[in-house]
Design a protein around this motif. Sequence first.
Motif, PDB file in Angstrom:
ATOM      1  N   VAL A   1       4.383  -8.317 -12.046  1.00 51.47           N
ATOM      2  CA  VAL A   1       4.996  -7.115 -11.486  1.00 51.47           C
ATOM      3  C   VAL A   1       4.358  -6.873 -10.119  1.00 51.47           C
ATOM      4  O   VAL A   1       3.158  -6.613 -10.021  1.00 51.47           O
ATOM      5  CB  VAL A   1       4.790  -5.904 -12.417  1.00 51.47           C
ATOM      6  N   GLY A   2       5.170  -6.980  -9.063  1.00 44.93           N
ATOM      7  CA  GLY A   2       4.642  -6.977  -7.712  1.00 44.93           C
ATOM      8  C   GLY A   2       4.617  -5.610  -7.052  1.00 44.93           C
ATOM      9  O   GLY A   2       5.512  -4.782  -7.260  1.00 44.93           O
ATOM     10  N   PHE A   3       3.586  -5.393  -6.232  1.00 44.84           N
ATOM     11  CA  PHE A   3       3.411  -4.135  -5.511  1.00 44.84           C
ATOM     12  C   PHE A   3       2.926  -4.409  -4.101  1.00 44.84           C
ATOM     13  O   PHE A   3       2.337  -5.463  -3.815  1.00 44.84           O
ATOM     14  CB  PHE A   3       2.386  -3.240  -6.222  1.00 44.84           C
ATOM     15  N   ILE A   4       3.159  -3.423  -3.221  1.00 48.43           N
ATOM     16  CA  ILE A   4       2.549  -3.396  -1.887  1.00 48.43           C
ATOM     17  C   ILE A   4       1.701  -2.137  -1.820  1.00 48.43           C
ATOM     18  O   ILE A   4       2.147  -1.063  -2.228  1.00 48.43           O
ATOM     19  CB  ILE A   4       3.612  -3.396  -0.783  1.00 48.43           C
ATOM     20  N   ALA A   5       0.458  -2.272  -1.353  1.00 49.27           N
ATOM     21  CA  ALA A   5      -0.457  -1.127  -1.270  1.00 49.27           C
ATOM     22  C   ALA A   5      -1.117  -1.099   0.096  1.00 49.27           C
ATOM     23  O   ALA A   5      -1.266  -2.134   0.756  1.00 49.27           O
ATOM     24  CB  ALA A   5      -1.522  -1.216  -2.363  1.00 49.27           C
ATOM     25  N   GLU A   6      -1.520   0.082   0.511  1.00 49.29           N
ATOM     26  CA  GLU A   6      -2.210   0.259   1.783  1.00 49.29           C
ATOM     27  C   GLU A   6      -3.722   0.301   1.572  1.00 49.29           C
ATOM     28  O   GLU A   6      -4.203   0.859   0.571  1.00 49.29           O
ATOM     29  CB  GLU A   6      -1.762   1.555   2.461  1.00 49.29           C
ATOM     30  N   TYR A   7      -4.440  -0.298   2.499  1.00 51.03           N
ATOM     31  CA  TYR A   7      -5.905  -0.196   2.510  1.00 51.03           C
ATOM     32  C   TYR A   7      -6.310   1.263   2.677  1.00 51.03           C
ATOM     33  O   TYR A   7      -5.745   1.994   3.489  1.00 51.03           O
ATOM     34  CB  TYR A   7      -6.468  -1.040   3.647  1.00 51.03           C
ATOM     35  N   GLU A   8      -7.316   1.702   1.915  1.00 51.03           N
ATOM     36  CA  GLU A   8      -7.836   3.056   2.056  1.00 51.03           C
ATOM     37  C   GLU A   8      -9.256   3.069   2.602  1.00 51.03           C
ATOM     38  O   GLU A   8      -9.538   3.721   3.612  1.00 51.03           O
ATOM     39  CB  GLU A   8      -7.797   3.798   0.720  1.00 51.03           C
ATOM     40  N   SER A   9     -10.172   2.328   1.951  1.00 44.79           N
ATOM     41  CA  SER A   9     -11.562   2.352   2.402  1.00 44.79           C
ATOM     42  C   SER A   9     -12.324   1.180   1.807  1.00 44.79           C
ATOM     43  O   SER A   9     -11.874   0.524   0.874  1.00 44.79           O
ATOM     44  CB  SER A   9     -12.240   3.666   1.991  1.00 44.79           C
ATOM     45  N   GLY A  10     -13.530   0.950   2.360  1.00 41.47           N
ATOM     46  CA  GLY A  10     -14.421  -0.069   1.825  1.00 41.47           C
ATOM     47  C   GLY A  10     -14.410  -1.356   2.622  1.00 41.47           C
ATOM     48  O   GLY A  10     -13.542  -1.589   3.462  1.00 41.47           O
ATOM     49  N   GLU A  11     -15.418  -2.175   2.359  1.00 39.91           N
ATOM     50  CA  GLU A  11     -15.538  -3.497   2.964  1.00 39.91           C
ATOM     51  C   GLU A  11     -15.352  -4.559   1.890  1.00 39.91           C
ATOM     52  O   GLU A  11     -15.677  -4.343   0.722  1.00 39.91           O
ATOM     53  CB  GLU A  11     -16.899  -3.660   3.639  1.00 39.91           C
ATOM     54  N   ILE A  12     -14.829  -5.702   2.285  1.00 40.27           N
ATOM     55  CA  ILE A  12     -14.573  -6.776   1.319  1.00 40.27           C
ATOM     56  C   ILE A  12     -15.890  -7.296   0.752  1.00 40.27           C
ATOM     57  O   ILE A  12     -16.771  -7.751   1.486  1.00 40.27           O
ATOM     58  CB  ILE A  12     -13.790  -7.929   1.970  1.00 40.27           C
ATOM     59  N   ILE A  13     -16.010  -7.200  -0.581  1.00 38.29           N
ATOM     60  CA  ILE A  13     -17.136  -7.801  -1.308  1.00 38.29           C
ATOM     61  C   ILE A  13     -16.529  -8.513  -2.509  1.00 38.29           C
ATOM     62  O   ILE A  13     -16.111  -7.870  -3.473  1.00 38.29           O
ATOM     63  CB  ILE A  13     -18.163  -6.744  -1.769  1.00 38.29           C
TER      64      ILE A  13
END
Length: 276
Positions: free
Chosen positions: A227-239
Amino acid sequence: MADSSIYKSYSPAIVPRDDDNELVWMFIFNSNKILIKGEPEYPEIPTSEDFKGIELSFISKQYLGELDGYACYCMEVEDLADAPLGMCFKDLRALLGLVAEDKFLLMGKAFQIVNWNRMNKFCGRCGAMTEPKHNELAKLCPSCNSVYYPRISPAVIVAVVRDGKILLAHNKNFRPKWYSVIAGFVDPGETFEDCVIREVMEEVGIRVKNVKYFGSQPWPFPDSLMVGFIAEYESGEIIVDGEEIDDANWYGRDNLPPRPTNVTIAGRLIESVLFG
């Protein structure tokens, strides 16, 4: 995604018509491989016409409905069974993109039902042998009346967007340098949107917002519904979590790594986000 449908030329049914003289489509599986005929680049589903004079023993046989007006069945053969002359057993996944999408979806349904038949011969509650229900796609235990339906495991798959770029990650199970969007199975008690937020946080350590539905795709390896979705970045750094994901980064249309094609929902998500 709206054009993706199993029902373009297929009609599901439980009880076959009483006509033994018509052509029959035969979806025959040996483990995770399906029997095909024709050239490797143009695989076709064999029919009863291809088996005249050929004997093949089946472990299980299940009616699926009608394809192009003719009955179709899924069957399973022994692992050591040989393919008839002019045919071969081919990994189902390898046929993705080589056959029409609606035919591949039907192949996937047949594969899932064969696996379901194999895994539900006996009741998980009392151990008695199960029987097919006559009026629905289900198995019934005659001893304790437990009912077993084909298993479908829902999973989310999400394109996370930030400033015109998309988050792509390398799963440890992928081939080297191959990247895709984040995906994961739904936990009990979760909505799909909850699952998107949790999976992204667990795998790459960032928060997302404005989770919007994109589309879906059955994925019979072995029994998922993506089930596919598109979401917007909100906060945080990639870990990255280091367990499933070992690398992730933001990519634009000009620096995309090797990735899924548009025959998959992952590829369609990437295409939609970056190329509109």
